[in-house]
Every structure is written in C-alpha cells, then in structure tokens.
Write an enzyme that holds these catalytic residues in place. Sequence first.
Site, PDB file in Angstrom:
ATOM      1  N   ASP A 194       0.855  -1.187   0.000  1.00 16.25           N
ATOM      2  CA  ASP A 194       0.000   0.000   0.000  1.00 16.25           C
ATOM      3  C   ASP A 194       0.891   1.237   0.000  1.00 16.25           C
ATOM      4  O   ASP A 194       1.353   1.692   1.042  1.00 16.25           O
ATOM      5  CB  ASP A 194      -0.928   0.005   1.217  1.00 16.25           C
ATOM      6  N   HIS A 199       0.333   7.861   4.052  1.00 14.76           N
ATOM      7  CA  HIS A 199       0.880   7.174   5.216  1.00 14.76           C
ATOM      8  C   HIS A 199       2.379   7.406   5.404  1.00 14.76           C
ATOM      9  O   HIS A 199       2.983   6.809   6.310  1.00 14.76           O
ATOM     10  CB  HIS A 199       0.598   5.680   5.100  1.00 14.76           C
ATOM     11  N   ILE A 214      -0.900   9.326   8.584  1.00 14.53           N
ATOM     12  CA  ILE A 214      -1.688   8.445   9.441  1.00 14.53           C
ATOM     13  C   ILE A 214      -1.344   6.988   9.138  1.00 14.53           C
ATOM     14  O   ILE A 214      -0.806   6.667   8.082  1.00 14.53           O
ATOM     15  CB  ILE A 214      -3.201   8.679   9.254  1.00 14.53           C
ATOM     16  N   GLY A 217      -5.326   1.964   7.690  1.00 16.98           N
ATOM     17  CA  GLY A 217      -6.415   1.303   8.401  1.00 16.98           C
ATOM     18  C   GLY A 217      -6.227  -0.201   8.444  1.00 16.98           C
ATOM     19  O   GLY A 217      -6.516  -0.857   9.447  1.00 16.98           O
TER      20      GLY A 217
END
Length: 296
Positions: A194, A199, A214, A217
């Site tokens: 990913d 991120h 962040i 998820g």
Amino acid sequence: MPIDAAKAIAAEPRISDIAWDRKDIQLYHLGIGAGAATEERPGAATDPDELRYTLESRLHVLPSFATVAGAGMAVVGGLSAPGIDVDLAAVLHGAQKITLHRPIPLQGTARQTATIPAVHDKGKAAVIVLRSETADADGPLWTSDTQIFVRGEGGWGGERGPSNRLDLPERAPDRTVTRLIRADQALLYRLSGDWNPLHADPEFAKLAGFDKPILHGLCSYGVTLKAVVDTLLGGDVARVRSYATRFAGVVFPGETLRIRMWQTAQDRIQVVVTAADREDAPVLADTVVEHNQDTP
C-alpha cells in the site's frame, strides 16, 4: 462527475494472477507488530508463540494477510476500474471483511476476480464497494469485501446503502489489551504494497487534511486480529472463519491502541478498538471475528 456508478457496476470482472511466499508473509507480520514486546509477551522477539509469525521454520499465516497478498491488487484495480476516477487524497478505507474458505498456504499462486457490486451515495461522499474472490488450483481461498470512502463524490441521487451498527455488550470486556504502534510502523507496513503517500509523506497528508501521516487502516486491522487470535483463540490462526470491521477513526504512528474483546457467542467475538492516547477516540467499530471451536 468522476464516478459513474452504473458504468462501474456494469464493467467486466477484473482478473489478475497473484503470488506470495514466506518472505511476503513475514514482512506483513512484522508490519503489524509481530515480534514487538507487549505486556503479555515482554520477550516477544524470541517467544515461541511469536516465532510462528516471524520464523520461516514455524510460520503460520494470519488470515488478514489476504488484504495484502499480491500487493493488494484488487483494491488498486478497483480504484482504476471503468467509471472510477478519484483523487487519491480524498480516499479513505471505510470497511473491510475477509471470509476464509480454508487456511492460507505459506506460499502459492492464485487468481483474483474483482467486481464492483455497488456504489453508494452518502450525500457528501461516495462509497465504492469492491469484492474480490481468490482461488488457487485447489479451489476457493478467500473472499474480500472492501468499502472505499471517497470524500466529495456523492450527491448524484443514488442509493445510500445499508448502515449496520452493532450495540456493545452491556458488560465489561472479556479481555482488554494494548498495542503500541511504533513511530515507523506505517513505513514498514507500506512495504507490503500500500504505497499511498498519505501514510508516509507529511506534505501529502496535509493536502488530505491531516497534520501528519496516518497509519494504514488495514495495519490497525491486522494488529487487532493478531491480538484476538493470540488472546482468545489460543494462537490458532486456522480457527478464524471471517473478520469484519468498520474504520471509525484514524491512528497516528506512535500511539497506543486499546483493544476490547467480548465473546458474544461460542463462535463469535466482538471487538472495539480505540486510541488510548486520545481519550479512547474510536479506531475500529462494528468489528466481529467469527471462528471455529477447534482447528478445522
């Protein structure tokens, strides 16, 4: 409008071949914190139970690895499917479910068939529903259902879609554990495929409305399933039948997750995850692990 719901749903299934091996599994496990010290396992790096996630001679596969097998090509393909043209900075993971048809092998090749069965209109946002079926030469392996939340893309008058919310049990959790998210966790996790700069890149994160990058998820998703397996399922990954969650809030690297678990039926565990450092701000909600009583 960048999203043409009718065109996306009517598009031909996207088929891709994927492969993985022990190194991919080990990297994923490290990306979700395998080998890191916890209250239960202060010497986790050499703990015999923890070595099942990190040492090739003892390796097993946490079912959430399905979300990154083949570098998560089903989701990547979904965001470039006919009728879908969105700004990556507006994209967030809304929900995820994995249904296991049998344990994931330590290495293999498989074919993924991906479709978009629905696109929901939430008014100020759209939710793209992605489904992928993965099978190898021996038959079905897993089904993945993903919901992608795209800010600013709603309002065309489409169906809002279901809104399933679970009530919490009216009693104390059966188990509560904490898991520290290291400051470099997102940088390690993204090596499993990913590459969204949200991120890792502070400037991109600001464009998306965040003060800093962040955590993925799906990293929180994997951390949580590992905690459930290790504490309530005797460390037996093969007992997991399905695992579903709704992403209710963000996590910043360096924070601590508080993971509360309730055994609500013989084969069902309900979970709530919060950010302990931010007054238990919600992270994962409506989270359920369905499992077998014993190894199948």
